[in-house]
Design a protein around this motif. Structure first.
Motif, PDB file in Angstrom:
ATOM      1  N   ILE A  89       0.853  -1.203   0.000  1.00  0.00           N
ATOM      2  CA  ILE A  89       0.000   0.000   0.000  1.00  0.00           C
ATOM      3  C   ILE A  89       0.881   1.242   0.000  1.00  0.00           C
ATOM      4  O   ILE A  89       0.560   2.254  -0.609  1.00  0.00           O
ATOM      5  CB  ILE A  89      -0.948   0.009   1.214  1.00  0.00           C
ATOM      6  N   LYS A  90       2.027   1.140   0.664  1.00  0.00           N
ATOM      7  CA  LYS A  90       2.921   2.288   0.816  1.00  0.00           C
ATOM      8  C   LYS A  90       4.042   2.332  -0.217  1.00  0.00           C
ATOM      9  O   LYS A  90       4.873   3.209  -0.166  1.00  0.00           O
ATOM     10  CB  LYS A  90       3.546   2.260   2.208  1.00  0.00           C
ATOM     11  N   GLU A  91       4.081   1.372  -1.149  1.00  0.00           N
ATOM     12  CA  GLU A  91       5.201   1.268  -2.082  1.00  0.00           C
ATOM     13  C   GLU A  91       4.763   1.373  -3.540  1.00  0.00           C
ATOM     14  O   GLU A  91       4.636   0.362  -4.225  1.00  0.00           O
ATOM     15  CB  GLU A  91       5.907  -0.075  -1.911  1.00  0.00           C
ATOM     16  N   PRO A  92       4.542   2.561  -4.045  1.00  0.00           N
ATOM     17  CA  PRO A  92       4.176   2.673  -5.464  1.00  0.00           C
ATOM     18  C   PRO A  92       5.369   2.395  -6.374  1.00  0.00           C
ATOM     19  O   PRO A  92       6.516   2.512  -5.963  1.00  0.00           O
ATOM     20  CB  PRO A  92       3.730   4.126  -5.591  1.00  0.00           C
ATOM     21  N   ASN A  93       5.061   2.010  -7.617  1.00  0.00           N
ATOM     22  CA  ASN A  93       6.139   1.833  -8.595  1.00  0.00           C
ATOM     23  C   ASN A  93       6.586   3.198  -9.111  1.00  0.00           C
ATOM     24  O   ASN A  93       6.126   4.239  -8.624  1.00  0.00           O
ATOM     25  CB  ASN A  93       5.707   0.887  -9.731  1.00  0.00           C
ATOM     26  N   SER A  94       7.433   3.216 -10.108  1.00  0.00           N
ATOM     27  CA  SER A  94       7.972   4.485 -10.614  1.00  0.00           C
ATOM     28  C   SER A  94       6.882   5.382 -11.221  1.00  0.00           C
ATOM     29  O   SER A  94       7.064   6.584 -11.318  1.00  0.00           O
ATOM     30  CB  SER A  94       9.061   4.216 -11.652  1.00  0.00           C
ATOM     31  N   ASP A  95       5.761   4.799 -11.604  1.00  0.00           N
ATOM     32  CA  ASP A  95       4.643   5.584 -12.131  1.00  0.00           C
ATOM     33  C   ASP A  95       3.665   5.993 -11.040  1.00  0.00           C
ATOM     34  O   ASP A  95       2.623   6.581 -11.322  1.00  0.00           O
ATOM     35  CB  ASP A  95       3.897   4.781 -13.201  1.00  0.00           C
ATOM     36  N   GLY A  96       3.966   5.636  -9.803  1.00  0.00           N
ATOM     37  CA  GLY A  96       3.097   5.989  -8.690  1.00  0.00           C
ATOM     38  C   GLY A  96       1.956   5.008  -8.456  1.00  0.00           C
ATOM     39  O   GLY A  96       1.042   5.286  -7.689  1.00  0.00           O
TER      40      GLY A  96
END
Length: 155
Positions: free
Chosen positions: A14-21
């Motif tokens: 939930i707290k770890e978006p990828n490089s695109d958010g």
């Protein structure tokens, strides 16, 4: 009412978006809150996960990886699930079920709670998803890593 047991890997995601958010766990959590998944629901967060999430966050901080230390998931549609004597007594016969008998540590706890509560298990742990799906409904968020593929389960 639909119930969802969140394992540690999904909570951390939930707290770890990828490089695109984008984060599949955050997207799913938001879809629940926004009413995209119709009907009443309950998010179940096993108390054990609090310790696992904190340990994971500390490890990421030691490795200089960015992740929020504090975040709040509890709301009117969420409970903190006690992992104690009562749960153990309900689970004794589950330990040897096909698939459950290969789970280790907290994975077995999360799967047992999902079984007892007739809930979906939300995870990003492929091994847990593979073994637990023999007995319970599993939402493997790895299948939604780039887009909201989990939505097909609720259409």
């Amino acid at each position: 009412m639909r119930k969802f047991v969140w394992d540690t890997s999904a909570i951390v995601n939930i707290k770890e978006p990828n490089s695109d958010g984008y984060s599949p766990a955050h997207s799913f959590y938001k879809d629940l809150n926004d009413g995209w998944v119709e009907g009443e629901y309950l998010n179940i967060f096993p108390a054990l996960a609090v310790f696992e999430v904190e340990a994971t966050v500390s490890k990421k901080h030691r490795n200089r990886q960015p992740i929020l230390r504090e975040f709040y998931l509890m709301g009117e549609n969420a409970i903190l699930y006690d992992v104690g004597r009562e749960l153990i007594s309900k689970c004794v016969d589950l330990f040897t079920l096909d698939g459950f008998d290969t789970l280790q540590g907290a994975d077995l706890v999360f799967a047992c709670i999902a079984y007892i509560e007739d809930a979906y298990l939300i995870t990003m742990d492929r091994k847990l998803a593979m073994h637990a799906s023999k007995q319970i409904k599993v939402i493997d968020l790895n299948e939604s890593i780039d887009s909201e593929n989990y939505r097909s389960l609720f259409e």
